[in-house]
Motif scaffolding. Structure first.
Motif, short mmCIF file in Angstrom:
data_model
loop_
_atom_site.label_atom_id
_atom_site.label_comp_id
_atom_site.label_asym_id
_atom_site.label_seq_id
_atom_site.Cartn_x
_atom_site.Cartn_y
_atom_site.Cartn_z
N LEU A 4 0.83 -1.20 0.00
CA LEU A 4 0.00 0.00 0.00
C LEU A 4 0.87 1.26 0.00
O LEU A 4 0.57 2.24 -0.68
CB LEU A 4 -0.91 -0.01 1.22
N THR A 5 1.98 1.19 0.75
CA THR A 5 2.90 2.34 0.78
C THR A 5 3.49 2.60 -0.59
O THR A 5 3.61 3.74 -1.03
CB THR A 5 4.01 2.07 1.80
N ARG A 6 3.87 1.51 -1.27
CA ARG A 6 4.44 1.69 -2.62
C ARG A 6 3.40 2.27 -3.56
O ARG A 6 3.72 3.11 -4.42
CB ARG A 6 4.96 0.35 -3.13
N LEU A 7 2.16 1.79 -3.42
CA LEU A 7 1.11 2.36 -4.26
C LEU A 7 0.92 3.86 -3.96
O LEU A 7 0.74 4.67 -4.88
CB LEU A 7 -0.20 1.61 -4.03
N VAL A 8 0.99 4.17 -2.68
CA VAL A 8 0.84 5.58 -2.32
C VAL A 8 1.99 6.39 -2.89
O VAL A 8 1.82 7.52 -3.35
CB VAL A 8 0.76 5.72 -0.79
N GLU A 9 3.21 5.79 -2.86
CA GLU A 9 4.35 6.48 -3.44
C GLU A 9 4.15 6.69 -4.95
O GLU A 9 4.52 7.72 -5.50
CB GLU A 9 5.62 5.68 -3.19
N GLY A 10 3.56 5.64 -5.59
CA GLY A 10 3.24 5.81 -7.01
C GLY A 10 2.26 6.94 -7.24
O GLY A 10 2.42 7.75 -8.16
N LEU A 11 1.26 7.00 -6.35
CA LEU A 11 0.31 8.10 -6.46
C LEU A 11 1.01 9.44 -6.23
O LEU A 11 0.68 10.44 -6.88
CB LEU A 11 -0.81 7.91 -5.44
N SER A 12 1.97 9.43 -5.30
CA SER A 12 2.72 10.67 -5.08
C SER A 12 3.49 11.07 -6.32
O SER A 12 3.56 12.25 -6.68
CB SER A 12 3.67 10.48 -3.90
N GLY A 13 4.10 10.05 -6.99
CA GLY A 13 4.80 10.37 -8.23
C GLY A 13 3.87 10.91 -9.29
O GLY A 13 4.20 11.88 -10.00
N LEU A 14 2.69 10.30 -9.39
CA LEU A 14 1.72 10.82 -10.35
C LEU A 14 1.30 12.24 -9.99
O LEU A 14 1.12 13.09 -10.86
CB LEU A 14 0.50 9.89 -10.39
N SER A 15 1.16 12.45 -8.65
CA SER A 15 0.79 13.80 -8.24
C SER A 15 1.89 14.80 -8.61
O SER A 15 1.60 15.92 -9.04
CB SER A 15 0.55 13.81 -6.72
N ARG A 16 3.16 14.36 -8.44
CA ARG A 16 4.25 15.26 -8.83
C ARG A 16 4.25 15.53 -10.34
O ARG A 16 4.53 16.64 -10.79
CB ARG A 16 5.59 14.65 -8.40
N GLN A 17 3.93 14.48 -11.12
CA GLN A 17 3.82 14.70 -12.56
C GLN A 17 2.71 15.71 -12.86
O GLN A 17 2.86 16.59 -13.73
CB GLN A 17 3.54 13.38 -13.27
N LEU A 18 1.60 15.55 -12.15
CA LEU A 18 0.50 16.49 -12.35
C LEU A 18 0.93 17.90 -12.00
O LEU A 18 0.62 18.87 -12.70
CB LEU A 18 -0.69 16.07 -11.48
#
Length: 411
Positions: free
Chosen positions: A385-399
């Motif tokens: 779940l943490t890794r998924l959240v980190e992925g979401l964080s990366g997507l958020s940074r891309q956004l």
């Protein structure tokens, strides 16, 4: 900055008219003082009106009027040479704008020049706005496409998070059941601990009784010790009395010997004297004296014997006290033995309860191991779940990057 754009404040009207005639495109003249600082402006329109007046030529020939231009000077709009273009355009008027540098005349902008400058500036601004609009449009399209892609990726990540959350919920249910079992075992342990506590209190009370009895035994033992010590003292006194009696007996023996000798001497003397009793009288006196001494010694011996009897009585009483103390100590010992027997049973009960608590502890340990394993599984899922959240964080940074690009393009 051409010289034909300026004229001195002391120029004549004829010179002004001549300047406008020779430069047909001239619309304004900057009037400067001797330090080349602007005093005002002369408009070609004002000079033309003067010439078109029926009396204009007469005025030009009039020395009092033709030699002065003060009545035609109008106030000028003066500003520094580095004034921004929008501010210059805002100063537009029919008197133009006089540019100065450190207060000295630099240039003159007439209304036509200001209009041309405004036209070019607006044209450039329009071109820049159009180019910017195109960039904004392209960036908006790219931003929209990126947002759609990011939304899809975020949706996929959210689905994965939902599955992980369901798994975690199931594991939480299992963990809850194990926790209930652990709670039951803990309750059983708590009940056993309560019993142990009660028995511990009883043990403490028994130990307190033993302590009190031990204190009493110590006190009695001290009394017995004191009695024995007194008996020893009395025995030593008896020994001294016995020694004295022996001395008295020795004295009596000596007296007896002397009496015997005197008696012998008296007999010898009596034999010699025959009827004469003088010497016998002397011997008889000595014998009598010895008899008195013997009697006094016998009385002394009797008194000392009485003292010995009294001391022996005290010794008997001391022995009786010692016997009583020993009996009391024996009774206390019996009490202590009974208490120890009771404590043995209590200890056995405590041991049984401890064994039960140990079993409950083993069950708790096993349950805790299962809970730990479940927690490990939950930890693994939490890591995912943490890794998924980190992925979401990366997507958020891309956004955020796309948004920054859009802002940069719009700026």
């Amino acid at each position: 900055m051409a010289d034909h754009l300026t004229i001195g404040h002391d120029a004549t009207l004829t010179q002004v008219v001549d300047r406008f005639r020779r430069h047909h495109d001239l619309r304004l003249l900057a009037v400067l003082d001797e330090r080349r600082q602007p005093v005002g402006v002369l408009r070609e329109l004002d000079v033309r009106e003067l010439l078109f007046n029926p009396f204009g030529h007469a005025l030009l020939r009039n020395p009092s009027f033709g030699d002065a231009i003060a009545q035609l000077i109008r106030p000028a709009t003066v500003t520094d040479h580095d004034t921004p273009l929008p501010d210059l355009l805002a100063m537009h008027s029919d008197r133009g704008v006089v540019l100065v540098q450190h207060g000295t005349f630099l240039a003159l902008l007439d209304p036509e020049q200001l209009l041309r400058m405004a036209s070019r500036w607006h044209g450039d601004a329009s071109a820049l706005a159009q180019a910017r609009s195109q960039r904004v449009h392209a960036a908006a399209n790219a931003f929209e496409a990126g947002i759609k892609a990011l939304a899809n990726d975020i949706g996929t990540a959210c689905s994965a998070i939902g599955r992980v959350a369901a798994e975690l919920d199931q594991r939480a249910t299992t963990t809850h059941g194990s926790a209930a079992s652990v709670a039951a075992a803990a309750h059983q342990t708590a009940v056993g601990m309560v019993d142990i506590e009660q028995r511990g209190r009883a043990l403490a009370q028994s130990i307190e009784r033993i302590t009190r009895d031990a204190g009493e035994a110590l006190r009695l033992r001290e009394q017995a010790s004191a009695a024995v010590e007194r008996t020893g003292t009395q025995v030593r006194s008896l020994s001294d009395v016995a020694t004295t009696i022996e001395e008295m007996l020795a004295l009596i023996r000596g007296l007896a010997k002397q009496t015997n000798l005197l008696a012998l001497n008296a007999g010898i003397e009596a034999a010699r004297a025959g009827a004469a009793g003088t010497g016998f009288a002397v011997v008889a006196g000595e014998v009598k004296s010895l008899a008195r001494q013997t009697e006094a010694a016998a009385g002394d011996i009797a008194r000392r014997v009485d003292a010995v009897h009294l001391l022996l009585g005290d010794v008997g009483q001391g022995q009786a006290a010692v016997q009583s103390a020993i009996a009391a100590i024996g009774q206390i010992t019996t009490t202590i033995g009974t208490a120890v027997a009771a404590e043995r049973r209590t200890t056995q009960a405590i041991a049984e309860r401890v064994e039960e608590a140990r079993g409950a502890g083993a069950d708790i340990d096993a349950r805790a191991g299962a809970i730990a394993a479940a927690a490990d599984g939950i930890g693994d899922r939490a890591g995912m779940l943490t890794r998924l959240v980190e992925g979401l964080s990366g997507l958020s940074r891309q956004l955020q990057g796309r948004a920054s690009e859009l802002v940069s393009a719009v700026a």
